[in-house]
Design a protein around this motif. Sequence first.
Motif, PDB file in Angstrom:
ATOM      1  N   TYR A  60       0.862  -1.173   0.000  1.00 21.91           N
ATOM      2  CA  TYR A  60       0.000   0.000   0.000  1.00 21.91           C
ATOM      3  C   TYR A  60       0.904   1.230   0.000  1.00 21.91           C
ATOM      4  O   TYR A  60       1.785   1.355   0.847  1.00 21.91           O
ATOM      5  CB  TYR A  60      -0.913   0.008   1.234  1.00 21.91           C
ATOM      6  CG  TYR A  60      -1.773  -1.226   1.329  1.00 21.91           C
ATOM      7  CD1 TYR A  60      -2.883  -1.382   0.527  1.00 21.91           C
ATOM      8  CD2 TYR A  60      -1.449  -2.255   2.210  1.00 21.91           C
ATOM      9  CE1 TYR A  60      -3.674  -2.526   0.594  1.00 21.91           C
ATOM     10  CE2 TYR A  60      -2.226  -3.400   2.283  1.00 21.91           C
ATOM     11  CZ  TYR A  60      -3.331  -3.525   1.485  1.00 21.91           C
ATOM     12  OH  TYR A  60      -4.101  -4.669   1.549  1.00 21.91           O
ATOM     13  N   ARG A  67      -3.202   3.023   5.501  1.00 20.13           N
ATOM     14  CA  ARG A  67      -2.115   2.155   5.037  1.00 20.13           C
ATOM     15  C   ARG A  67      -1.664   1.189   6.137  1.00 20.13           C
ATOM     16  O   ARG A  67      -1.466  -0.006   5.884  1.00 20.13           O
ATOM     17  CB  ARG A  67      -0.936   3.016   4.584  1.00 20.13           C
ATOM     18  CG  ARG A  67       0.287   2.221   4.151  1.00 20.13           C
ATOM     19  CD  ARG A  67       1.310   3.128   3.500  1.00 20.13           C
ATOM     20  NE  ARG A  67       1.712   4.211   4.371  1.00 20.13           N
ATOM     21  CZ  ARG A  67       2.683   4.127   5.280  1.00 20.13           C
ATOM     22  NH1 ARG A  67       3.332   2.992   5.465  1.00 20.13           N
ATOM     23  NH2 ARG A  67       3.011   5.167   6.019  1.00 20.13           N
ATOM     24  N   LEU A 108     -11.717  -7.627  -0.660  1.00 20.81           N
ATOM     25  CA  LEU A 108     -11.411  -6.241  -0.977  1.00 20.81           C
ATOM     26  C   LEU A 108     -12.225  -5.307  -0.118  1.00 20.81           C
ATOM     27  O   LEU A 108     -13.250  -5.692   0.451  1.00 20.81           O
ATOM     28  CB  LEU A 108     -11.668  -5.952  -2.453  1.00 20.81           C
ATOM     29  CG  LEU A 108     -13.061  -6.283  -2.970  1.00 20.81           C
ATOM     30  CD1 LEU A 108     -13.578  -5.162  -3.860  1.00 20.81           C
ATOM     31  CD2 LEU A 108     -13.018  -7.572  -3.788  1.00 20.81           C
ATOM     32  N   GLY A 132     -11.073   1.897   1.365  1.00 23.02           N
ATOM     33  CA  GLY A 132     -10.789   1.831  -0.059  1.00 23.02           C
ATOM     34  C   GLY A 132     -10.286   3.162  -0.599  1.00 23.02           C
ATOM     35  O   GLY A 132      -9.426   3.208  -1.479  1.00 23.02           O
ATOM     36  N   GLU A 161     -13.513   2.694  -5.878  1.00 19.83           N
ATOM     37  CA  GLU A 161     -12.710   2.803  -4.660  1.00 19.83           C
ATOM     38  C   GLU A 161     -12.262   1.449  -4.106  1.00 19.83           C
ATOM     39  O   GLU A 161     -11.824   1.370  -2.966  1.00 19.83           O
ATOM     40  CB  GLU A 161     -13.503   3.567  -3.585  1.00 19.83           C
ATOM     41  CG  GLU A 161     -14.831   2.900  -3.208  1.00 19.83           C
ATOM     42  CD  GLU A 161     -15.623   3.671  -2.161  1.00 19.83           C
ATOM     43  OE1 GLU A 161     -15.272   4.827  -1.867  1.00 19.83           O
ATOM     44  OE2 GLU A 161     -16.601   3.086  -1.624  1.00 19.83           O
ATOM     45  N   ARG A 186     -10.106  -1.854  -3.186  1.00 24.65           N
ATOM     46  CA  ARG A 186      -8.702  -2.101  -2.867  1.00 24.65           C
ATOM     47  C   ARG A 186      -8.586  -3.484  -2.228  1.00 24.65           C
ATOM     48  O   ARG A 186      -9.367  -3.826  -1.343  1.00 24.65           O
ATOM     49  CB  ARG A 186      -8.188  -1.030  -1.908  1.00 24.65           C
ATOM     50  CG  ARG A 186      -6.687  -1.009  -1.706  1.00 24.65           C
ATOM     51  CD  ARG A 186      -6.279   0.206  -0.912  1.00 24.65           C
ATOM     52  NE  ARG A 186      -6.569   1.444  -1.610  1.00 24.65           N
ATOM     53  CZ  ARG A 186      -5.729   2.043  -2.449  1.00 24.65           C
ATOM     54  NH1 ARG A 186      -4.536   1.502  -2.675  1.00 24.65           N
ATOM     55  NH2 ARG A 186      -6.057   3.173  -3.033  1.00 24.65           N
ATOM     56  N   GLN A 238      -4.183 -10.082  -4.151  1.00 25.90           N
ATOM     57  CA  GLN A 238      -4.101  -8.975  -5.110  1.00 25.90           C
ATOM     58  C   GLN A 238      -4.202  -9.474  -6.545  1.00 25.90           C
ATOM     59  O   GLN A 238      -4.806  -8.815  -7.398  1.00 25.90           O
ATOM     60  CB  GLN A 238      -2.763  -8.235  -4.920  1.00 25.90           C
ATOM     61  CG  GLN A 238      -2.547  -7.074  -5.878  1.00 25.90           C
ATOM     62  CD  GLN A 238      -3.385  -5.860  -5.530  1.00 25.90           C
ATOM     63  OE1 GLN A 238      -3.367  -5.414  -4.384  1.00 25.90           O
ATOM     64  NE2 GLN A 238      -4.099  -5.313  -6.501  1.00 25.90           N
ATOM     65  N   PHE A 273      -6.900   1.551 -10.920  1.00 27.91           N
ATOM     66  CA  PHE A 273      -6.543   1.103  -9.573  1.00 27.91           C
ATOM     67  C   PHE A 273      -6.246   2.267  -8.633  1.00 27.91           C
ATOM     68  O   PHE A 273      -6.048   2.053  -7.439  1.00 27.91           O
ATOM     69  CB  PHE A 273      -5.328   0.164  -9.635  1.00 27.91           C
ATOM     70  CG  PHE A 273      -5.627  -1.180 -10.232  1.00 27.91           C
ATOM     71  CD1 PHE A 273      -6.097  -2.223  -9.447  1.00 27.91           C
ATOM     72  CD2 PHE A 273      -5.449  -1.411 -11.583  1.00 27.91           C
ATOM     73  CE1 PHE A 273      -6.385  -3.463  -9.992  1.00 27.91           C
ATOM     74  CE2 PHE A 273      -5.730  -2.650 -12.148  1.00 27.91           C
ATOM     75  CZ  PHE A 273      -6.195  -3.680 -11.355  1.00 27.91           C
ATOM     76  N   SER A 274      -6.189   3.464  -9.144  1.00 23.59           N
ATOM     77  CA  SER A 274      -5.893   4.629  -8.312  1.00 23.59           C
ATOM     78  C   SER A 274      -7.045   4.905  -7.349  1.00 23.59           C
ATOM     79  O   SER A 274      -8.203   4.596  -7.629  1.00 23.59           O
ATOM     80  CB  SER A 274      -5.664   5.857  -9.193  1.00 23.59           C
ATOM     81  OG  SER A 274      -4.625   5.639 -10.124  1.00 23.59           O
ATOM     82  N   SER A 275      -6.727   5.525  -6.224  1.00 23.26           N
ATOM     83  CA  SER A 275      -7.758   5.931  -5.280  1.00 23.26           C
ATOM     84  C   SER A 275      -8.601   7.046  -5.908  1.00 23.26           C
ATOM     85  O   SER A 275      -8.191   7.674  -6.888  1.00 23.26           O
ATOM     86  CB  SER A 275      -7.126   6.438  -3.988  1.00 23.26           C
ATOM     87  OG  SER A 275      -6.417   7.643  -4.239  1.00 23.26           O
TER      88      SER A 275
END
Length: 340
Positions: A12, A37, A60, A66, A146, A148, A153, A249-251
């Motif tokens: 993270y 994180r 997830l 997220g 959002e 994660r 993964q 995959f970005s926040s």
Amino acid sequence: MEGSAIRSAIHYPDAPVFQHLKWYRYPQFKKNWEFSRERLTDLNARLNAQFKDDDSFSVLVAGSFGRMDAHEKSDLDFMIIHDGSLADHRSKIDIVRNCAHELGIETPNPEGAFSRPIELDTMIKTVGSNEDNLNSTAQRLLILMEGRAIYNQQFFNHIMMSILTFYLDQVNQDPDKEALVLLNDLIKYFRSICINVEFNFWQDRSKWGIRNVKLRHSRILIYAGLLLLILTASKYRKGKIDFLKDNIFSSPIEKVYIAYQENNDSNFERVLAIYNVFLSKLVQDSVRDELKLLEYPERFTSNSYAELKTNSSFLQAELTRFILDNRVQWTSKAFEYLIF
């Protein structure tokens, strides 16, 4: 999938992609990011130890974890997505809940929307069908907006790409097309959130205040993140799909940042400053309690609500300005699809 890959720790990031920003200007955002994180890293380690090399599913998170803006009062909104071969799913849900509780993190209603594991193919293939309900739409869109991973993964990457590829099938066949299926589902989902807040208000006016300010901040942010990526992708005729896949995959806040950067708009820090105010207010117990107890007719007697209402108006105004100022860089179809 190799078991060793599944058992390895998920990384993270310790800061978003926009590391050049002056973080002392946004202390609450930085604090929440680092808290998220730390907790996600701990959860990943615990789930790896519990599930070992089971690669048939991924766990997830969505919600504040997220988005990487969780704090000590945040719940863990999690989903288990599987490939159709998942066995003994109830024990797996209990394991996730127990691991969260060991870290002092509350989990949502065990009978709620995400209380049952979700089969990937079913979630995708029901798009637009009579069987496609709000829960299915929420699951797909929250993953893209959002989501994660906190376990497996590799399978989570497969989930993201499978959903996005399905939505972009027409674009893949004809690069001149826009991501209209995705855009329509995204708009439908955001508007359903808005009307659901109204429904809850009509049925039960308790907690309407905190629901309202969350809608006006974090829900708008996740919507804007994916919306602005879709609009920006229209600039790249043959690169639409690659652009979306590279950034999905970005926040949410990173998605907004990427859109500002790609459109050469230098005003992103307005968004971050506004969102930092929201986060700094919401971590205060006194503010949360005030909003939960606030009666609608007396809403503007609350300094906290009045400040957050004004703050959210700034957020809406800035994101609207961005769209109107930058629409000439996008195809006319992409902008028109927002209205018709």
